[in-house]
Each structure stands twice: as C-alpha cells, then as structure tokens.
Design an enzyme around this catalytic site. Structure first.
Site, short mmCIF file in Angstrom:
data_model
loop_
_atom_site.label_atom_id
_atom_site.label_comp_id
_atom_site.label_asym_id
_atom_site.label_seq_id
_atom_site.Cartn_x
_atom_site.Cartn_y
_atom_site.Cartn_z
N GLU A 150 81.10 -21.51 31.38
CA GLU A 150 80.49 -21.60 30.04
C GLU A 150 81.46 -21.28 28.90
O GLU A 150 81.19 -20.46 28.03
CB GLU A 150 79.26 -20.69 29.99
CG GLU A 150 78.23 -21.03 31.07
CD GLU A 150 77.02 -20.11 31.08
OE1 GLU A 150 76.87 -19.27 30.18
OE2 GLU A 150 76.22 -20.21 32.03
N ASN A 191 82.80 -24.61 35.27
CA ASN A 191 81.35 -24.67 35.42
C ASN A 191 80.65 -24.51 34.07
O ASN A 191 81.03 -23.63 33.28
CB ASN A 191 80.91 -23.54 36.37
CG ASN A 191 79.47 -23.66 36.81
OD1 ASN A 191 79.07 -24.69 37.35
ND2 ASN A 191 78.70 -22.61 36.59
N HIS A 227 70.31 -26.66 35.12
CA HIS A 227 69.06 -25.92 34.94
C HIS A 227 68.14 -26.82 34.12
O HIS A 227 68.21 -26.88 32.89
CB HIS A 227 69.30 -24.59 34.19
CG HIS A 227 70.09 -23.60 34.98
ND1 HIS A 227 69.63 -23.04 36.15
CD2 HIS A 227 71.31 -23.06 34.78
CE1 HIS A 227 70.51 -22.20 36.64
NE2 HIS A 227 71.56 -22.20 35.83
N GLU A 262 73.81 -25.16 39.98
CA GLU A 262 72.76 -24.15 39.74
C GLU A 262 71.39 -24.82 39.55
O GLU A 262 70.58 -24.42 38.74
CB GLU A 262 73.11 -23.28 38.52
CG GLU A 262 74.47 -22.65 38.60
CD GLU A 262 74.79 -21.73 37.45
OE1 GLU A 262 73.85 -21.33 36.72
OE2 GLU A 262 75.97 -21.38 37.24
N ASP A 264 67.78 -25.90 39.28
CA ASP A 264 66.39 -25.48 39.41
C ASP A 264 65.59 -26.31 38.39
O ASP A 264 66.16 -26.82 37.41
CB ASP A 264 66.17 -23.97 39.21
CG ASP A 264 66.94 -23.36 38.04
OD1 ASP A 264 67.34 -22.19 38.15
OD2 ASP A 264 67.12 -24.05 37.01
O1 G3I Z 1 69.56 -6.26 42.05
C1 G3I Z 1 69.51 -5.31 40.96
C2 G3I Z 1 68.39 -4.32 41.20
O2 G3I Z 1 68.69 -3.54 42.35
C3 G3I Z 1 68.28 -3.41 39.96
O3 G3I Z 1 67.19 -2.55 40.12
C4 G3I Z 1 68.09 -4.29 38.71
C5 G3I Z 1 68.00 -3.47 37.45
O4 G3I Z 1 69.28 -2.94 37.17
O5 G3I Z 1 69.22 -5.19 38.57
C6 G3I Z 1 69.29 -6.07 39.67
O6 G3I Z 1 70.40 -6.91 39.49
C7 G3I Z 1 70.23 -7.91 38.50
C8 G3I Z 1 70.37 -9.28 39.18
O7 G3I Z 1 70.35 -10.34 38.21
C9 G3I Z 1 69.27 -9.55 40.22
O8 G3I Z 1 68.03 -9.63 39.56
C10 G3I Z 1 71.35 -7.74 37.47
O9 G3I Z 1 71.16 -6.53 36.78
C11 G3I Z 1 71.34 -8.92 36.51
O10 G3I Z 1 72.46 -8.83 35.62
C12 G3I Z 1 71.45 -10.23 37.29
O11 G3I Z 1 71.37 -11.31 36.37
C13 G3I Z 1 72.02 -12.52 36.79
C14 G3I Z 1 72.65 -13.15 35.54
O12 G3I Z 1 73.23 -14.43 35.85
C15 G3I Z 1 73.75 -12.25 34.99
O13 G3I Z 1 74.74 -12.08 35.97
C16 G3I Z 1 71.00 -13.47 37.39
O14 G3I Z 1 70.58 -12.97 38.67
C17 G3I Z 1 71.60 -14.85 37.59
O15 G3I Z 1 70.60 -15.79 38.00
C18 G3I Z 1 72.25 -15.37 36.31
O16 G3I Z 1 72.89 -16.57 36.66
C19 G3I Z 1 73.46 -17.31 35.56
C20 G3I Z 1 74.78 -17.91 36.04
O17 G3I Z 1 75.65 -16.87 36.45
C21 G3I Z 1 75.40 -18.77 34.96
N1 G3I Z 1 74.46 -19.83 34.55
C22 G3I Z 1 73.19 -19.28 34.05
C23 G3I Z 1 72.52 -18.46 35.15
C24 G3I Z 1 71.18 -17.94 34.70
O18 G3I Z 1 71.34 -17.03 33.65
#
Ligand code: G3I
Length: 349
Positions: A150, A191, A227, A262, A264
């Site tokens: 991005e 990406n 997405h 990615e 969905d």
């Molecule tokens: O697993 C922990 C959990 O144990 C904890 O209790 C909770 C609260 O702190 O956090 C959980 O982890 C989170 C994780 O998602 C799973 O839900 C992280 O804090 C959170 O930062 C993470 O967000 C991810 C986000 O990118 C930022 O990294 C999303 O899963 C993920 O789907 C999203 O993916 C992005 C791609 O990298 C780039 N393209 C867009 C896409 C969607 O935003």
C-alpha cells in the site's frame, strides 16, 4: 434398487456438503495455488487446522509477520507466531506468502517515536536490518513476500508513509533489493488495494513495476488485494471483469506474476440466500478470471471462515459473511463456485 442407491448417494453427498475433491487437489491439478490468510493462535482449533490443511495449498501470514508484531522493540524480534505458521504449512505441504515487510500501518511505536530524528542513512539501516533479519530467518521457507504494501494513494501519488518521509521514494526499490539479497530465490511482490482494475492507481503501480523491470530491480509480481463488495463484479460495476483482466495481462506482459492476495466479498446487513448466491457467482468469476490469465498463479482469501475475518469490525456489520466457509466451518455456496471454477478444464490457448 437403482433408485434406492441414487437416493443414498445424493443424501450422502448433501450431508457431506463437500465436493469429491478438496480445493487444493483441484488447484494442484492445474499447477495453481488456492490459499488463505491465517493467524497462529487459531491453529490450535482442530476445525480450523483441519479445514485449512484439507482445502488450501498456500497460507499467508495475516498480521503476525508485520513489523510492529515481529520487531515490537528495536532489535528485539518475536518469531514465535511466524515460526508456528510456517511449521504448520511445511507439515501440510503448503506454500507460504510472507505478509508484509514494509507497511505504513503496524509501524512500530519504537520507530515512530524516533522517526523525526533519524537521517536518511539511519532510516535505511533500520529498514535493511529489519528486512535482512526477517527474510534470512525464513530463507527457502517463505516462497513469496509482499515486500511493500500500500505505497500508493488512490490518485496515483506515493502515499506519505513514514518510510517515504524518512528515506525518499527510493525506499521501495531498496526494500526489494534488500529482500532479494537476503533470499535470492523468494518471489518478491508489490501489494495494494483499489489497483485491481485499470485505473489511476493501477497505472501508477504498473509504471513503477515496469520501471523496476527495466532497471533490473528484483521484482517478480504484483499482489492485487481484491477486498471486493458482493454484487460489484460486473461490467458497469466497480469491478469490471474486462478491466481486471486487462490489468492482469499488462502486468504479465512485463514478465511478472499476479497474485490475488486478500480476496473477500463483503456485503451489508445479513447474509441472505440471495447475497450468498450472488457472492458465490462473484467468487467463481474472480477465480475464472485468474485461472484464464497465464500470469495469475494464485488466489488467497483473507481468512477462510466467517468466524475469523476483519470485515465485521472494520465495516461495522456483525452479520458479515465474506468468506468460503461459514462460522461452523461448513462450505458455503461460494466454496462450491470456487470448486467448480478450479474443476473446469483449462481452456486450450
Ligand atoms: O490476536 C490478538 C488477540 O490475542 C488480542 O487479544 C487482540 C487485542 O489486542 O489483538 C489480536 O490481534 C489483532 C489481529 O488483527 C487479530 O484480530 C491485532 O491486534 C490487529 O492489529 C490485527 O489486525 C490486522 C490488520 O491487518 C493490522 O495488521 C488484521 O487481522 C488483518 O486482517 C489486516 O489485514 C490488512 C492487510 O494486512 C493489508 N490489507 C488490508 C487488510 C485488512 O485491513
């Protein structure tokens, strides 16, 4: 007797609710990857682990390989989650996409606090240390990296990321070179989202990667996040299939691969039968488009069960059901549409 056997067969097929062959077997017969983004802690759930290993031949690391997670403090690396995901993939003969080395989000606090004081050389050293440490650890085990994620705005300008501000526009090519130096055999991808069809943003991405190819900067592909919104995949819709194919093909003409990275298909409100069937049609069309394009070698969905997806919280729809399996790991109409697309005979060129 025949009718009795037919009823038994149909009942069993319905109860099984799965096609004869898992998605990964259909994909492997076509030298193709069907993947899913995963989270390490979810591998402890048997339904999650069994569905993943049965149906997919590729994983992507959804968030635990990102900089804020894998280097939470300067010089302190936490590889446990990424190690676990890669060990799972290797145990089940699955390829791994490493996501992602440089992104403006998940930008670690320790770096944000000092970024204004760093000069260009100091910032380059931090970037090179991060990339080299992570990529060398997984050399030969991560087959494709989203090196930079991005970096462009929708209007085609470079996004004002901390990396751009600290180093300048050449941070992107440096990141690709550092990654290649650390693992010369890994496939390196740029990406992004909203750059799937022919538009201003995808033109900017295309011009950058074409320039990299021309100058010999190591790059192997472009990741199209995809997405998408259910019902917008149509001529006249936001995602015109013809314009998506054109973009994939022009990237392929550079000698680069395309991964749908990615995928969905979200929707508003509850997942009605109408929406689930339209979603299935859209999933099938995206797979058809990628399978028909020589350059497109993989489709990865961003998660695989509606129980674990970023969509409900991010788009404020607790009833969102954007993926191939429902919350109880049962295949949805979208799953069967993907299976049908993968099962189609390759069209003779
Ligand atoms: O697993 C922990 C959990 O144990 C904890 O209790 C909770 C609260 O702190 O956090 C959980 O982890 C989170 C994780 O998602 C799973 O839900 C992280 O804090 C959170 O930062 C993470 O967000 C991810 C986000 O990118 C930022 O990294 C999303 O899963 C993920 O789907 C999203 O993916 C992005 C791609 O990298 C780039 N393209 C867009 C896409 C969607 O935003």
């Amino acid at each position: 007797m025949y009718k009795f056997l037919l009823i038994i067969f149909l009942a069993s097929a319905t109860l099984a609710a799965q096609p004869a062959e898992p998605l990964r077997e259909l994909a492997e017969a076509r030298n193709f990857y069907v993947g899913a983004a995963i989270q390490s802690r979810l591998l402890l759930n048997d339904d999650y682990a069994n569905t993943l290993s049965r149906e997919f031949n590729m994983i992507a690391t959804e968030y635990e390989t990102k900089m804020c997670e894998i280097q939470p403090f300067q010089g302190l690396y936490d590889f446990a989650a990424t190690d676990a995901m890669i060990e799972f993939a290797e145990a089940h003969d699955m390829a791994v996409r490493g996501h992602t080395l440089l992104w403006h989000e998940c930008f670690p606090d320790w770096l944000a606090r000092q970024s204004a004081q760093l000069n260009r050389e100091e910032a380059i050293a931090i970037m090179q240390d991060h990339i080299t440490t992570v990529v060398e650890r997984y050399k030969g085990r991560i087959s494709a990296w989203d090196v930079v994620n991005e970096a462009f705005e929708d209007d085609g300008r470079l996004r004002q990321t901390p990396w751009l501000q600290m180093i300048g526009p050449d941070y992107i090519e440096m990141a690709f070179q550092f990654t290649h130096d650390a693992d010369p055999d890994a496939l390196l991808f740029y990406n992004d989202y909203n750059a799937e069809v022919m538009n201003t943003k995808s033109d900017a991405v295309y011009e950058m990667v074409a320039d990299f190819v021309a100058r010999g900067i190591p790059i192997h592909g472009v990741g199209l996040q995809a997405h998408f919104i259910t019902g917008t995949i149509r001529e006249g819709g936001h995602i015109n299939p013809i314009r998506l194919t054109e973009n994939i093909e022009r990237i392929g003409e550079l000698g680069l691969q395309v991964h749908i990275t990615e995928l969905d298909l979200r929707h508003d409100g509850p997942a009605t039968d109408y929406l689930l069937n339209l979603q299935a049609e859209n999933y099938g069309e995206i797979f058809d488009i990628c399978l028909a394009a020589e350059a497109c070698t993989a489709v990865i969905t961003w998660g695989f069960t509606d129980r674990h997806t970023w969509i409900p919280q991010f788009f404020n729809n607790p009833e969102a059901a954007p993926l191939l399996f429902d919350r109880d790991f049962m295949p949805k109409p979208a799953y069967f549409a993907v299976a049908a697309a993968l099962a189609q005979e390759e069209t003779e060129e």
